[in-house]
Design a protein around this motif. Structure first.
Motif, PDB file in Angstrom:
ATOM      1  N   UNK A  59      40.714  40.887  35.500  1.00  0.00           N
ATOM      2  CA  UNK A  59      39.998  40.305  36.207  1.00  0.00           C
ATOM      3  C   UNK A  59      38.190  39.574  35.411  1.00  0.00           C
ATOM      4  N   UNK A  60      38.485  40.100  34.392  1.00  0.00           N
ATOM      5  CA  UNK A  60      37.147  39.974  33.760  1.00  0.00           C
ATOM      6  C   UNK A  60      37.826  38.694  32.618  1.00  0.00           C
ATOM      7  N   UNK A  61      38.791  39.069  32.697  1.00  0.00           N
ATOM      8  CA  UNK A  61      39.283  37.846  31.830  1.00  0.00           C
ATOM      9  C   UNK A  61      39.440  36.278  32.599  1.00  0.00           C
ATOM     10  N   UNK A  62      39.902  36.356  33.613  1.00  0.00           N
ATOM     11  CA  UNK A  62      40.153  35.268  34.642  1.00  0.00           C
ATOM     12  C   UNK A  62      38.439  34.992  34.941  1.00  0.00           C
ATOM     13  N   UNK A  63      37.190  35.433  35.152  1.00  0.00           N
ATOM     14  CA  UNK A  63      36.212  35.115  35.219  1.00  0.00           C
ATOM     15  C   UNK A  63      35.867  34.362  34.021  1.00  0.00           C
ATOM     16  N   UNK A  67      34.361  30.613  33.189  1.00  0.00           N
ATOM     17  CA  UNK A  67      33.381  30.521  32.582  1.00  0.00           C
ATOM     18  C   UNK A  67      33.591  29.518  31.860  1.00  0.00           C
ATOM     19  N   UNK A  68      34.312  29.143  30.661  1.00  0.00           N
ATOM     20  CA  UNK A  68      34.751  28.400  29.670  1.00  0.00           C
ATOM     21  C   UNK A  68      34.964  26.707  29.887  1.00  0.00           C
ATOM     22  N   UNK A  69      36.217  27.160  31.129  1.00  0.00           N
ATOM     23  CA  UNK A  69      36.193  25.556  31.596  1.00  0.00           C
ATOM     24  C   UNK A  69      34.997  24.938  32.251  1.00  0.00           C
TER      25      UNK A  69
ATOM     26  N   UNK B 126      30.124  37.378  39.624  1.00  0.00           N
ATOM     27  CA  UNK B 126      30.698  38.486  38.208  1.00  0.00           C
ATOM     28  C   UNK B 126      29.470  37.232  37.269  1.00  0.00           C
ATOM     29  N   UNK B 127      28.631  36.969  37.360  1.00  0.00           N
ATOM     30  CA  UNK B 127      28.033  35.932  36.051  1.00  0.00           C
ATOM     31  C   UNK B 127      27.019  36.728  35.698  1.00  0.00           C
ATOM     32  N   UNK B 128      26.290  36.951  36.420  1.00  0.00           N
ATOM     33  CA  UNK B 128      25.004  38.172  35.934  1.00  0.00           C
ATOM     34  C   UNK B 128      25.884  38.997  35.255  1.00  0.00           C
ATOM     35  N   UNK B 129      27.441  40.044  35.181  1.00  0.00           N
ATOM     36  CA  UNK B 129      27.579  40.688  34.471  1.00  0.00           C
ATOM     37  C   UNK B 129      27.598  39.790  33.361  1.00  0.00           C
TER      38      UNK B 129
END
Lengths: 154, 175, 647
Positions: A59-63, A67-69, B126-129
């Motif tokens: 999930x972190x990779x998806x986030x 973020x990169x997009x 999760x942005x702050x994370x």
């Protein structure tokens, strides 16, 4: 045998996936997507440690891909995006280590090896040629010697 | 001339020394690049009262812990009793960062296992994370009076890491 | 009872390995024929004992004996019985037992297939294998005993990691270990030759088929692992330069160099020291790989749960085995003669260049693999060395190697005529250049990397075909000749596959609701439904995706997302439509929202199967070369025993 550790941590991250709330915004722009994939292939997914951000389903990779997009959309350069990641996760996230004193050996090593190999090869060949100039067994003698040896051992 | 046949042995010997040192290290032990940097700013709603917000500047002048947790996180439950008992014995403020969680789940979880937090800030997306470099919940940050991150602990806190690492640092920073 | 029997067999095997490692060696030194004669029966007994131990462990798995701690950790009553069997090597202890079984198996094979060799040579070879066996059996018995009991017994096993519940686990580790461990034979031959001081063409001829056999297994094992990762991990990659992948690739690279160098030593008696060193290096790298995988010093997807004692033990083992061998090498090598002469332009020189390039490649991969460890050990921080690095340093070394690959077999031994070679390569060069320009354009876009890869692939194939035609005119070529060219064709096919998939693959990461469509690589995908479906020990969400091209429906694909009961671990089972010129690959991500939407990844991968097809060809080539008549020729026996003992 394989992949125990990544699975464990993937499982931890995925434990929340069943209740995932937000659809990751899938890119509509092909160019953005291409750049995103190219950048995320350079980055390590810290959750499933030996996968790239591009390959990971964590999930972190998806986030982070999201973020990169976003950053691409904001007009950030590739370098700025990489810096963003390094500032948060350290050099460890970069699959392509930056060239700096501690990585000189890493980047220079293969070229040193190649140069060393070529030099060793040349030295070796020249010595052989020189030795060959000196009188040694003729071919005929070699053949006879080999034949004798072959008889004595099976 | 003949020394060249010793080269492979020498190279191997050096390699073994490095491998031996490597055995004493933990490759998963990642230092945070945020250490000794100002804690990234944010303003997030509080879990208990969505109309109120929390921002790290609210605690300027105090030493505090930021603990990243979620109700879906298995290892959080492992460290939780320790945090609860710690919060009862000390008045060090612990702020929870409720990471990518559902509000209702999070509240139930705290009701069930106890609430060691002064308050929990809700980081739903999760942005702050990400700004804090969170990659393996639970994570704990020690933040000093000036708002600088002085330490980061990844994974569940153990009684040992609390005693030998976190508390001495907190005591020193509180002086 | 059964686990105790297995444990006991393992202890006996340990005792036998001591006898196998010591007595024949002493016997060979002192000329005691009885002790020399012990080697073969000892090797065979050791194999039987280890096989009994292995069988006992397998029986414990099949019988769900959760009083055995290892079984309780890696199996479960719901596990299908095929996977219960392969779970034997699903964890550290059992896979190590597999390692030992392979080692004993190679020893037994040598003891049976070496009737034509001098007894004293066989005795030394088997003794060296016995010595290695002592170390590994001690490792199993003292730090990693798979037969340890669990008191009280577990009511249910914890289950095998879902990723391993796949036919891939059934074949990949045994093949890989056969290769890995198989280099122990080449190693043993080299050490035996160093001990006896007789490094000669006969030694090279004896160890060649064994080396090739190990290389064939390793090639297949690596290819299987890569293919498994491709369809199992769900991201469509086939090689990730993971430390553990590298650990298997390093012995492969050195093994490849060794095969070529052995050719020179056998035919021309040259490069003997170098060949011995490569034989030592190939097995040393296998041991190093074992250390890297099992000690936890590197972060890897394959890491076993690590126990510091194991790391220390295997490092000591590594230091003893490799340290002794290299010391022996430093002592004996200076006395070895140079062998047959050759000119500057000759097959010898070209093969030496092949060796230099392969060793440089090995060194670079090794450097990148352990660099994070070096930096960490020096306290200079943490960093990652990943695919971008390896691609950047590996590819430039491979290009000249592949260029030489077409030239090498054309050159004569001793003295080759450069002009004649150039003349014979003219047509191949022309074809290669045309391919380099044309093929990428045909695929839609010209990039330097796809161009040079197409050029190299056609260069190798064209010159190979030319040589085969040339050779057919003068009579029937040998198996070794065919084997070499088939293996080289395999490389060409592999290179072409890698370049095409690297240059022209397409992927899309999309959110799909039932009914949605997406276009990738000229194919249309429509998500029809996602339904729940039960499995033997998991529940799956199975998507139905309709694949079409130009509006014509081709088939329906069924990607799965599984959740295993015992571990609650989600697993992606990609659906792949494999084809000769392309794979289409669909993997199901996560459910998104409550409208039945899923994140779906779709890939179009041109020529990806050529990667593994190339590996198969390489392995086939090795197999054919190994069966060459000359290795089966019975050279006058008889004098062997006495002459050998006297030496």
């Amino acid at each position: 045998m394989k992949l125990r550790s990544i699975l464990l941590c993937c499982a931890l991250m995925f434990a929340g996936a069943a209740t995932a709330k937000e659809a990751a915004p899938m890119a509509t722009d092909v160019a953005v997507e291409k750049r995103m994939v190219a950048i995320s292939e350079e980055l390590r997914c810290l959750v499933c440690q030996n996968e790239s951000l591009a390959g990971s389903h964590a999930e972190l990779a998806l986030d982070l891909r999201r973020e990169i997009r976003t950053m691409i959309g904001e007009g950030k350069s590739d370098q700025e995006i990489l810096d963003f990641m390094v500032a948060r996760y350290g050099d460890f996230v970069r699959f392509r280590p930056p060239v700096k004193p501690t990585t000189w050996l890493l980047w220079g090593g293969p070229f040193l090896l190649l140069a060393g190999g070529i030099v060793a090869l040349i030295v070796f060949l020249r010595r052989r040629v020189r030795e060959e100039a000196a009188p040694r067994l003729s071919d005929e003698e070699h053949r006879r010697a080999a034949a004798l040896l072959d008889q004595s051992k099976p | 001339m003949k020394q060249r046949f010793l080269i492979p042995l020498a190279v191997f010997f050096v390699l073994v020394i490095f491998l031996a040192i490597g055995l004493t290290l933990n490759p998963r032990d990642l230092p945070s690049p945020l250490k000794d940097k100002p804690a990234p700013a944010f303003t997030l709603p509080q879990l208990a009262a969505a109309d109120k917000t929390f921002s790290p500047t609210d605690l300027k002048g105090k030493v505090w812990l930021l603990n990243v947790w979620a109700s879906w996180c298995v290892s959080c439950r492992q460290e939780h009793p320790l945090l609860v008992s710690f919060s009862k014995q000390n008045d060090l403020p612990i702020i929870g960062l409720n990471y990518k969680d559902q509000g209702a789940d999070a509240k139930n979880w705290l009701a069930r296992f106890g609430d060691p937090y002064l308050l929990s800030a809700v980081d739903a997306d999760g942005r702050v994370g990400i700004n804090y470099g969170v990659y393996g919940v639970p994570e704990t940050y020690v933040i000093d009076k000036a708002g600088t991150i002085r330490m980061k602990h990844t994974g569940p806190i153990t009684p040992e890491s609390l005693k030998t690492q976190i508390l001495p640092l907190v005591a020193e920073l509180s002086k | 009872m059964i686990p105790e029997l297995g444990h006991f067999a393992l202890i006996l095997a340990f005792v036998v390995s001591i006898a196998q490692g010591v007595l024949p060696l002493v016997g060979a030194r002192q000329g005691q024929a009885q002790w020399i004669a012990l080697a073969r029966p000892a090797a065979q007994t050791q194999f039987l004992l280890v096989a009994v131990a292995f069988g006992c462990l397998a029986q414990s798995f099949l019988g769900n004996d959760f009083s055995v701690s290892y079984v309780a950790q890696h199996s479960n009553t719901q596990l299908p019985s095929l996977y219960r069997f392969s779970a034997v090597w699903g964890g550290h202890e059992g896979s190590l037992l597999l390692w030992v079984l392979m080692l004993a198996g190679w020893g037994a094979a040598v003891s049976l297939a070496s009737r034509r060799l001098p007894e004293v040579m066989v005795a030394r070879v088997l003794a060296v294998l016995g010595l290695v066996g002592i170390g590994l059996l001690a490792f199993v018995l003292f730090t990693s005993n798979p037969f340890d009991r669990l008191l009280p017994a577990a009511a249910e096993g914890r289950d095998l990691n879902p990723l391993l519940q796949d036919p891939g686990l059934v074949f990949h580790p045994p093949m890989l270990y056969m290769g890995y461990v198989g280099f122990s034979v080449a190693f043993a031959f080299a050490i035996a030759a160093l001990i006896s001081g007789r490094l000669d063409a006969a030694w090279a001829r004896w160890s060649r088929p064994w080396t090739t056999a190990a290389w064939v297994f390793l090639t297949l094992g690596i290819a299987l692992g890569s293919w498994w990762a491709y369809y199992e991990l769900g991201w469509g990659g086939w090689w990730f330069w993971d430390p553990v992948e590298n650990a298997s690739f390093l012995p492969w690279l050195v093994g490849t160099a060794l095969i070529h160098s052995l050719a020179v030593t056998e035919k021309r008696g040259a490069f003997k020291n170098w060949t011995v060193l490569l034989a030592i290096a190939a097995f040393s790298l296998s041991l190093l790989g074992t250390f890297l995988v099992r000690s936890g010093v590197l972060t890897s997807v394959h890491a076993f749960a690590s126990d510091p004692r194991r790391g220390v033990f295997i490092l000591v083992l590594l230091a003893v085995v490799v340290g002794t061998s290299l010391t022996l090498f430093a002592w004996r090598a200076p006395k070895v003669g140079a062998g047959g002469n050759f000119g500057l332009v000759s097959r010898e020189t070209l093969l030496l260049m092949n060796n230099v390039l392969l060793v440089v490649a090995t060194g670079s991969v090794l450097l990148g693999t352990i660099y994070p460890l070096l930096i960490d050990a020096l306290g200079m921080g943490k960093l990652s060395v990943g695919p971008p690095y390896f691609n950047a340093v590996f590819v430039p070394v491979m290009v000249p190697l592949l260029l030489l690959m077409a030239i090498g077999p054309m050159a004569r031994w001793k003295h080759a005529d450069p002009k004649a070679i150039a003349r014979r390569l003219r047509v191949s060069l022309a074809l290669a250049v045309i391919a380099g320009i044309g093929l990428p354009l045909l695929m839609g876009a010209w990039t330097p990397l796809t161009a040079i890869s197409s050029l190299l692939a056609v260069w190798i194939v064209a010159s190979g075909v030319f040589q085969i035609i040339e050779r057919m005119k003068t009579g029937k070529p040998s198996a070794a000749f065919w084997g070499m060219h088939i293996a080289h064709f395999g490389i060409a096919v592999f290179v072409f596959g890698v370049a095409m998939v690297g240059g022209y693959q397409e992927e899309k990461d999309v959110r799909m609701e039932p009914g949605d469509t997406v276009q990738v690589g000229g194919y249309g995908f429509r998500l029809l439904t996602v339904k729940d479906a039960p499995g033997p020990n998991y529940r799956a969400a199975v998507g139905s995706v309709e694949l079409s091209k130009n509006g014509r429906v081709l088939k329906t694909m069924y990607p799965e997302k599984r959740s295993y009961f015992s571990s609650q671990m989600p697993m992606t089972e990609a659906a792949i439509d494999a084809g000769f010129t392309r794979d289409v690959y669909v993997s199901l991500g996560e459910p998104l929202g409550n409208k039945g939407a899923w994140s779906v990844r779709v890939y179009y991968k041109p020529f990806v199967d050529w990667i593994w097809g190339g590996c198969l060809l390489m392995a086939l080539g090795g197999l054919i070369a190994m069966l060459d008549r000359r290795y089966r020729l019975r050279v006058k026996v008889g004098a062997g025993v006495t002459a050998g003992v006297a030496a």
